[in-house]
Design a protein around this motif. Structure first.
Motif, PDB file in Angstrom:
ATOM      1  N   LYS A  11      55.883  18.741 -12.021  1.00 63.14           N
ATOM      2  CA  LYS A  11      54.677  18.093 -11.191  1.00 63.14           C
ATOM      3  C   LYS A  11      54.448  18.916 -10.142  1.00 63.14           C
ATOM      4  CE  LYS A  11      58.065  14.083 -10.770  1.00 63.14           C
ATOM      5  NZ  LYS A  11      58.713  13.375  -9.898  1.00 63.14           N
ATOM      6  N   ARG A  12      53.349  18.781  -9.421  1.00 60.94           N
ATOM      7  CA  ARG A  12      52.925  19.287  -8.397  1.00 60.94           C
ATOM      8  C   ARG A  12      54.625  19.725  -7.131  1.00 60.94           C
ATOM      9  NH1 ARG A  12      47.832  19.786  -6.390  1.00 60.94           N
ATOM     10  NH2 ARG A  12      46.293  19.671  -7.556  1.00 60.94           N
ATOM     11  N   PRO A  13      55.374  21.025  -6.850  1.00 67.04           N
ATOM     12  CA  PRO A  13      56.344  21.114  -5.463  1.00 67.04           C
ATOM     13  C   PRO A  13      55.819  20.350  -4.613  1.00 67.04           C
ATOM     14  CG  PRO A  13      54.541  22.385  -6.385  1.00 67.04           C
ATOM     15  CD  PRO A  13      53.213  22.531  -6.642  1.00 67.04           C
ATOM     16  N   GLU A  14      55.315  19.234  -4.038  1.00 66.86           N
ATOM     17  CA  GLU A  14      55.246  18.510  -2.753  1.00 66.86           C
ATOM     18  C   GLU A  14      55.842  17.121  -3.786  1.00 66.86           C
ATOM     19  OE1 GLU A  14      50.621  18.173  -4.105  1.00 66.86           O
ATOM     20  OE2 GLU A  14      52.881  20.265  -4.091  1.00 66.86           O
ATOM     21  N   ARG A  29      60.145  22.545  -1.945  1.00 64.38           N
ATOM     22  CA  ARG A  29      59.254  23.468  -2.952  1.00 64.38           C
ATOM     23  C   ARG A  29      59.219  23.995  -3.351  1.00 64.38           C
ATOM     24  NH1 ARG A  29      56.641  20.835   1.877  1.00 64.38           N
ATOM     25  NH2 ARG A  29      55.972  23.017   2.498  1.00 64.38           N
ATOM     26  N   VAL A  33      59.202  24.771  -7.971  1.00 69.00           N
ATOM     27  CA  VAL A  33      58.423  25.874  -9.061  1.00 69.00           C
ATOM     28  C   VAL A  33      59.275  26.272  -9.460  1.00 69.00           C
ATOM     29  CG1 VAL A  33      57.071  27.856  -8.639  1.00 69.00           C
ATOM     30  CG2 VAL A  33      56.627  25.507  -6.742  1.00 69.00           C
ATOM     31  N   THR A  56      50.122  20.545 -16.019  1.00 62.77           N
ATOM     32  CA  THR A  56      50.576  20.467 -14.862  1.00 62.77           C
ATOM     33  C   THR A  56      49.184  20.362 -14.129  1.00 62.77           C
ATOM     34  OG1 THR A  56      51.345  21.598 -13.038  1.00 62.77           O
ATOM     35  CG2 THR A  56      50.112  22.755 -14.249  1.00 62.77           C
ATOM     36  N   ASP A  57      48.879  20.049 -13.073  1.00 62.86           N
ATOM     37  CA  ASP A  57      47.826  20.153 -12.417  1.00 62.86           C
ATOM     38  C   ASP A  57      47.743  20.913 -11.070  1.00 62.86           C
ATOM     39  OD1 ASP A  57      49.174  18.580 -10.784  1.00 62.86           O
ATOM     40  OD2 ASP A  57      47.888  16.814 -10.841  1.00 62.86           O
ATOM     41  N   ASP A  58      48.774  21.361 -11.142  1.00 62.10           N
ATOM     42  CA  ASP A  58      48.899  21.989  -9.951  1.00 62.10           C
ATOM     43  C   ASP A  58      48.637  23.835  -9.774  1.00 62.10           C
ATOM     44  OD1 ASP A  58      50.319  22.578  -6.898  1.00 62.10           O
ATOM     45  OD2 ASP A  58      50.922  23.959  -8.304  1.00 62.10           O
ATOM     46  N   THR A  60      48.945  26.753  -8.836  1.00 67.99           N
ATOM     47  CA  THR A  60      49.478  27.896  -8.805  1.00 67.99           C
ATOM     48  C   THR A  60      50.330  28.193  -9.796  1.00 67.99           C
ATOM     49  OG1 THR A  60      49.764  27.631  -6.015  1.00 67.99           O
ATOM     50  CG2 THR A  60      51.789  29.303  -7.238  1.00 67.99           C
TER      51      THR A  60
END
Length: 199
Positions: A11-14, A29, A33, A56-58, A60
């Protein structure tokens, strides 16, 4: 021989690890990661794994995953849908392994032991309470992950073989400070250790 391909959804970290918010938002966060990168490192080091694809779509996480040696696939949203979409990108001869990305103590030997016991059939590894699932695998044509609350029961009911070995580092998914402490006792990966050492 069928290649064994691990799908690692991140997932995105946020949006990840809300139950670690008591440690502070920035730490939460960073740990999300770090957990993923430590899980990725263990999967890449496992002898039974031919390839790892991070879903993922993050940007970083995607960049760091590519740098570590994995492929990246876009996140399709809901976890099971994202995993199915990731599997669609694989060769139909693949043995597909969905691995949770919150296993910062994971040792390659535990993942290898589980994969050997799975023997190329539809199978899963439950969490410490045997209620959730940390790992689900199946031949490409049968790959139907059922992650979510009570997922171990759903995988059992669908006929997936349950792996019953000890596998302590593969069963310990980290969602809260208590499980993070338990993972620390087993031995955390370098990324997670680095985040905690800086705090």
């Amino acid at each position: 021989m069928s290649p064994t391909v691990v799908l690692l959804p991140v997932k995105r970290p946020e949006l990840a690890k809300s139950r670690l918010a008591s440690l502070g938002e920035e730490v939460r966060r960073e740990l999300a990661v770090a957990f993923a990168l430590d899980t990725l490192a263990a999967a890449l080091a496992a002898r039974c794994v031919d390839e790892v694809v991070v879903v993922t779509d993050d940007p970083t996480v995607a960049g760091r995953a590519r740098a570590a040696g994995s492929r990246v696939a876009p996140d399709a949203g809901e976890l099971n849908a994202a995993l199915r979409a990731g599997a669609e990108r694989l060769d139909p001869s693949s043995y597909v392994v969905a691995l949770c990305a919150d296993l910062p103590a994971l040792q390659p030997a535990d993942l290898d032991a589980a994969l050997r016991e799975m023997s190329g059939v539809e199978a899963f590894v439950g969490d410490r309470q045997r209620l959730g699932t940390t790992t689900y695998a199946a031949p490409w044509a049968r790959f139907t992950p059922r992650f979510g609350s009570g997922s171990a029961g759903r995988h059992r009911a669908a006929g997936a073989v349950e792996v019953l070995g000890a596998l302590p580092t593969l069963r310990l998914d980290v969602d809260d400070p208590e499980s993070l402490g338990a993972a620390a006792e087993l031995g955390l990966g370098e990324h997670t250790r680095s985040v905690l050492a800086a705090r």
